[in-house]
Design a protein around this motif. Sequence first.
Motif, mmCIF file in Angstrom:
data_model
loop_
_atom_site.group_PDB
_atom_site.id
_atom_site.type_symbol
_atom_site.label_atom_id
_atom_site.label_comp_id
_atom_site.label_asym_id
_atom_site.label_seq_id
_atom_site.Cartn_x
_atom_site.Cartn_y
_atom_site.Cartn_z
ATOM 1 N N GLU A 76 0.827 -1.207 0.000
ATOM 2 C CA GLU A 76 0.000 0.000 0.000
ATOM 3 C C GLU A 76 0.857 1.252 0.000
ATOM 4 O O GLU A 76 0.593 2.205 -0.744
ATOM 5 C CB GLU A 76 -0.931 -0.016 1.214
ATOM 6 N N ASP A 79 2.632 1.799 -3.340
ATOM 7 C CA ASP A 79 1.713 2.322 -4.349
ATOM 8 C C ASP A 79 1.317 3.771 -4.075
ATOM 9 O O ASP A 79 0.938 4.498 -4.991
ATOM 10 C CB ASP A 79 0.442 1.465 -4.400
ATOM 11 N N TRP A 80 1.380 4.186 -2.817
ATOM 12 C CA TRP A 80 0.929 5.530 -2.400
ATOM 13 C C TRP A 80 1.893 6.632 -2.809
ATOM 14 O O TRP A 80 1.474 7.721 -3.214
ATOM 15 C CB TRP A 80 0.737 5.536 -0.885
ATOM 16 N N HIS A 114 7.662 1.947 -7.142
ATOM 17 C CA HIS A 114 7.781 2.122 -8.588
ATOM 18 C C HIS A 114 7.721 3.600 -8.991
ATOM 19 O O HIS A 114 7.380 3.931 -10.124
ATOM 20 C CB HIS A 114 6.675 1.338 -9.310
ATOM 21 N N CYS A 115 8.059 4.482 -8.048
ATOM 22 C CA CYS A 115 8.130 5.911 -8.329
ATOM 23 C C CYS A 115 9.602 6.333 -8.321
ATOM 24 O O CYS A 115 10.476 5.517 -8.037
ATOM 25 C CB CYS A 115 7.340 6.692 -7.276
#
Length: 401
Positions: A76, A79-80, A114-115
């Motif tokens: 979570e 993804d945030w 993934h950022c």
Amino acid sequence: MLENKKIALFITGGIASYKMAEFTRQLIKKGAQVRVVMSKSAQEFITPLTLQILTKHYVLVDTFDEHDPTSVQHIELADWCDLAIVAPATANILAKMANGLADDIVSSVLLAVHCPRLLVPAMNTNMYDNPATQRNLKQLAEDGYEVMEPDTGFLAEGYEGKGRLPELERIVERAELLMARTSLPQVLSGKRVLVTAGGTVERIDPVRYISNDSSGKMGYAMARVASWLGADVQLVSTNRALATPLGVAVQYVESAQEMQAAVTSEFAQLDYVVKAAAVSDYRVRNARGHKMKKAETGSETTIELVENPDILAGLGAMKEHQIVIGFAAETQNLLEYAQAKLQKKNADWIIANDVSEAGAGFNVETNRVTIIGKENLIKELKHMSKLDTALAVWKTITGIE
């Protein structure tokens, strides 16, 4: 650039961990939302409660502490976030990341992120120089991580070496640059931009001079944002006190003639020139090589002045493919004088401001400008920080707004 951005801060166990409370405050002051993940060893230096109070978010410290049954916490959070920062990044976490290990909460979240990711190594110089650490850093850079070099200075062990955590302001600036280059259109990529900044100095003698109140802050902001947009930026500055923006090369000058030489020598290779410097209109005809004494001049003296070169007009006459952007600092008849300057100097854009207006003049952090272009384009910007002003100006000039 960090306003409303979601930042995950990963703190690992080095002595520099104690600085992360202040670093978190700086990110929040920039308008970011911050959530923190801490390794077990990091908690020996700073408590999770401290970061929880500052961020107003639960701090993740255990992979299996699933306090929210509706989500898997390490996925979570991955993804945030819009940006992940690992600071301080110890040799241990670098080794785990380079090899894809996920054996604790920090490495587990990072493996799923993934950022854009910014690594800020900080450790003893011997650990940093170890071939294994250098090999891991090279691998991480190849994998797309942004790696910030540590500073050289006095270490916790009591001697000088490379491995100190960089100053917090520089880490924030690096984060802003990374976010800008991954979220803004890179419309200036492959372009060469030169920006002049500061008030020129015309010497009377070695201790006295003629100048003006310009601090150079607006020019520095224009240079910084040009770098955000992908440009190769050179700054020609008269102010050595301001920190050079990341990604920008600086050349220091003093007088109008020195500035003219610096700009014209590069002009043929440039795509954009931003003349934000406040150039002295006149210089002393015969500057003294020694300090003037009263005994030499008497109770009255006359200083003879001659006109300085008009750098902006010269560039306007020389330009071929270049875009020339001038600034007009006025105290009256703002639009009239700025529009006349646009035509007279053959500039492409004039950025005009009333320096007599509170919060829009010299030596302040804010500005309120009017952008004037050819074909009667006039765009008034609201009062805002000089950095935000620079971003709005570049968006207008490049057509991305």
